[in-house]
Design an enzyme around this catalytic site. Structure first.
Site, PDB file in Angstrom:
ATOM      1  N   ASP A   1       0.854  -1.177   0.000  1.00 55.07           N
ATOM      2  CA  ASP A   1       0.000   0.000   0.000  1.00 55.07           C
ATOM      3  C   ASP A   1       0.898   1.238   0.000  1.00 55.07           C
ATOM      4  OD1 ASP A   1      -2.423   1.571   0.476  1.00 55.07           O
ATOM      5  OD2 ASP A   1      -1.631   1.815   2.506  1.00 55.07           O
TER       6      ASP A   1
ATOM      7  N   ASP B   1      -0.301   5.170   0.932  1.00 48.47           N
ATOM      8  CA  ASP B   1      -0.577   6.139   1.993  1.00 48.47           C
ATOM      9  C   ASP B   1      -0.624   5.462   3.357  1.00 48.47           C
ATOM     10  OD1 ASP B   1      -0.962   8.617   0.463  1.00 48.47           O
ATOM     11  OD2 ASP B   1      -2.620   7.527  -0.443  1.00 48.47           O
TER      12      ASP B   1
ATOM     13  N   THR C   1      -2.577   0.607  -4.511  1.00 46.63           N
ATOM     14  CA  THR C   1      -3.040   1.802  -3.811  1.00 46.63           C
ATOM     15  C   THR C   1      -4.420   2.233  -4.272  1.00 46.63           C
ATOM     16  OG1 THR C   1      -2.559   4.148  -3.418  1.00 46.63           O
ATOM     17  CG2 THR C   1      -1.762   3.217  -5.491  1.00 46.63           C
ATOM     18  N   SER C   2      -5.149   2.893  -3.378  1.00 45.81           N
ATOM     19  CA  SER C   2      -6.445   3.458  -3.730  1.00 45.81           C
ATOM     20  C   SER C   2      -6.315   4.818  -4.402  1.00 45.81           C
ATOM     21  CB  SER C   2      -7.331   3.579  -2.486  1.00 45.81           C
ATOM     22  OG  SER C   2      -7.663   2.295  -1.991  1.00 45.81           O
TER      23      SER C   2
ATOM     24  N   LYS D   1     -10.744  -1.172  -2.087  1.00 42.14           N
ATOM     25  CA  LYS D   1     -10.556  -1.891  -0.839  1.00 42.14           C
ATOM     26  C   LYS D   1     -11.727  -1.536   0.074  1.00 42.14           C
ATOM     27  CE  LYS D   1      -5.507  -1.271  -1.187  1.00 42.14           C
ATOM     28  NZ  LYS D   1      -4.343  -0.560  -0.628  1.00 42.14           N
TER      29      LYS D   1
ATOM     30  N   ASP E   1      -1.658  -0.243   6.128  1.00 40.52           N
ATOM     31  CA  ASP E   1      -1.875   0.491   7.379  1.00 40.52           C
ATOM     32  C   ASP E   1      -3.341   0.594   7.766  1.00 40.52           C
ATOM     33  OD1 ASP E   1      -2.700   3.824   6.953  1.00 40.52           O
ATOM     34  OD2 ASP E   1      -2.452   2.496   5.244  1.00 40.52           O
TER      35      ASP E   1
END
Length: 223
Positions: free
Chosen positions: A18, A20, A113-114, A145, A170
């Site tokens: 991931d 962020d 990642t989003s 996600k 995270d």
């Protein structure tokens, strides 16, 4: 402080990362942009910030406005992502991220990642981190996600089965996505601690990576 007490060791063929909160600390930007959005919408910013991490923005909006057409969520998210992409003040690497990524160069790893590709590039550049060659960004998946699609796509593009991959995350939704993909997950940072990841690292300074002769990752996580 250098960690010393080993708490978990993993062997994996590929790592899925991931961004962020895991590689990049972008909390200051996220908070600024989402607080402005909440003010415009008359929403409780503290509640919104408690659910926003790890999700694509349109998915957060769908939770907040379940009866609103998704087209509106996509349109507002595009505006919000443009604001976030233009704002990199305070974006810094998670402690240990530069050395961690340096150890992975030339080895199978992917960013999952989003963020969309422009936002991911802006934040990785602002943090001074190398962008992985394999990237699964927001525009490359049909579901945010906690859906496992992103992690499964990352594993497939690297050429490994889900059980051969180790995820670093995270956020609650990211850890749930990793579990749904059938993958082990190292939770990074304070948000991850309460989500029962397979192992928890306070930061990437607490993660050591080495390799066996056949290229298998040996990842040690210390408390």
């Amino acid at each position: 402080m250098t960690p010393s007490a080993p708490s978990a060791e993993f062997r994996a063929r590929a790592l899925l990362l991931d961004m962020d909160g895991t590689l990049v600390n972008s909390d200051a930007v996220v908070e600024r942009c989402w607080r402005r959005w909440c003010e415009r919408k008359g929403l409780d910013a503290e509640y919104v910030l408690s659910i926003v991490h790890g999700r694509q923005g349109h998915a957060t909006m769908a939770l907040l406005f379940p009866d609103r057409p998704m087209a509106e969520n996509f349109a507002e998210n595009a505006v919000l992502q443009a604001e976030e992409t233009a704002d990199t003040e305070g974006v810094v690497p998670i402690p240990g991220a530069p050395a961690f990524l340096a150890a992975l160069q030339g080895r199978p790893h992917a960013l999952v990642t989003s963020a969309d590709s422009n936002l991911a590039r802006a934040r990785m550049d602002a943090a001074g981190l190398p962008m992985p060659e394999v990237r699964v960004t927001a525009e490359r998946v049909s579901a945010s996600k906690p859906d496992p699609e992103g992690f499964l796509k990352g594993a497939a593009e690297l050429g490994f089965a889900p059980e051969d991959c180790l995820v670093f995350e995270d956020a609650e939704v990211g850890i749930a996505a990793a579990r749904a993909a059938g993958m082990r997950v190292v939770g990074v940072g304070p948000r991850a601690a309460a989500q029962q990841p397979t192992a928890h690292a306070p930061s990437l300074e607490h993660v050591q990576v080495r390799f066996t002769d056949d290229g298998t990752f040996v990842v040690t996580v210390t408390a």
